[in-house]
Scaffold this active site. Structure first.
Site, PDB file in Angstrom:
ATOM      1  N   ASP A 175       0.820  -1.321   0.077  1.00 53.26           N
ATOM      2  CA  ASP A 175       0.005   0.032   0.006  1.00 53.26           C
ATOM      3  C   ASP A 175       0.872   1.461   0.055  1.00 53.26           C
ATOM      4  OD1 ASP A 175       0.933  -0.431   2.564  1.00 53.26           O
ATOM      5  OD2 ASP A 175      -1.048   0.094   3.761  1.00 53.26           O
ATOM      6  N   GLU A 262      11.037  -3.021  13.970  1.00 52.80           N
ATOM      7  CA  GLU A 262      12.001  -2.525  12.988  1.00 52.80           C
ATOM      8  C   GLU A 262      13.477  -2.310  13.831  1.00 52.80           C
ATOM      9  OE1 GLU A 262       8.390  -0.317  11.207  1.00 52.80           O
ATOM     10  OE2 GLU A 262       9.000  -1.298  13.253  1.00 52.80           O
TER      11      GLU A 262
END
Length: 290
Positions: A175, A262
């Protein structure tokens, strides 16, 4: 009275046309979603395997002199999925020496997605791994499955012997919007770890490393900027050797990650800020991913 009647007729006609258009739009959308739903349910009840693999062992280096780029993309059924992945496929089809690993959050692959991948002429692997009930966030389970797949394929298929050790892994969602230069100018040139700015992320207009004299000294981020690596997954890429020489995965709990997978991944890889190669953040600032 006559004028009023004509006006009412015009308004009624416009409303009728709008209603028909809206019904057609709803029908087209629901047809795509229904196709995915029926196919998923049917195969889920007839296929005992939790994983459906398309193009196994097809990560190819092809003796290119340029680095192999591997993009990992989790995907799931939603209203905008088909246009999103179509747009991404159109972008990635322009990249040479490239492999796309797409991971479905489900028990099997979806035919409409597979059709897009096949028509794109991109080297791809399409996996299906359904997230467990206790999975904290959508996509992280699938990214970890992709890391395991990569390690297995590299260690058993002879890619390393054919020069595939010179590769880069990037985690790109379907996206997002990508400028081709992100791949040709940034990702392709990453040695160990490269970073760049990302637009419109986590409530920020821009999230990026802060650079001085070619070195990362901090991060500009909306959410918890004091993290050691306060960067979105779209803002970095890793040399394949970092992946192959470890069993590190995305996780939510680590001393400096503050709940962001992350940050935990990069910390677990024992990377330091001085290891980072910044791109597009000094002389000519360029943001190529949104």
């Amino acid at each position: 009275m006559l004028k009023l009647s004509k006006k009412c007729v015009n308004v009624g006609a416009q409303a009728a046309i709008f209603t028909v258009f809206l019904m057609i739009l709803i029908w087209i959308t629901s047809k795509n979603l229904f196709e995915e739903y029926v196919y998923t349910v049917t195969l889920a009840t007839t296929t005992p395997e939790p994983v459906k693999l398309i193009n196994p062992s097809k990560i190819s280096f092809n003796n290119h002199t340029e680095k192999l780029i591997i993009v990992v993309t989790p995907t799931y059924r939603r209203l905008t999925r088909i246009p999103d992945i179509t747009r991404m496929a159109n972008t990635l089809s322009h990249i040479t020496n490239f492999h796309w690993i797409v991971i479905e959050d489900g028990t099997t692959v979806i035919p409409s997605v597979l059709k897009i991948l096949e028509k794109s002429n991109i080297n791809f692997t399409y996996l299906a791994h359904k997230s467990p009930k206790n999975s904290p966030n959508r996509g992280w389970f699938q990214r970890n499955k992709a890391l395991k797949f990569l390690r297995k394929q590299y260690r058993t298929s002879g890619i390393l012997e054919r020069g595939g050790a010179n590769g880069v892994v990037y985690f790109g969602d379907d996206d997002n919007t990508y400028d081709l230069r992100l791949f040709t100018d940034y990702i392709r040139n990453v040695k160990r770890i490269g970073m760049w700015g990302v637009g419109f992320v986590s409530g920020s207009l821009v999230e990026s490393p802060r650079v001085f004299n070619g070195k990362v000294i901090g991060f500009d981020a909306e959410w918890n900027p004091n993290r050691y690596f306060a960067i979105d997954k779209a803002g970095f890429a890793l040399g394949i050797q970092l992946i192959l020489n470890s069993n590190v995965e995305f996780r939510s709990f680590c001393p400096w990650g503050s709940g962001k997978p992350e940050s935990c991944l990069l910390e677990d890889l024992r990377l330091k800020r001085e290891d980072v190669e910044p791109f597009g953040l000094e002389n000519e600032v360029r943001f190529l991913i949104f």
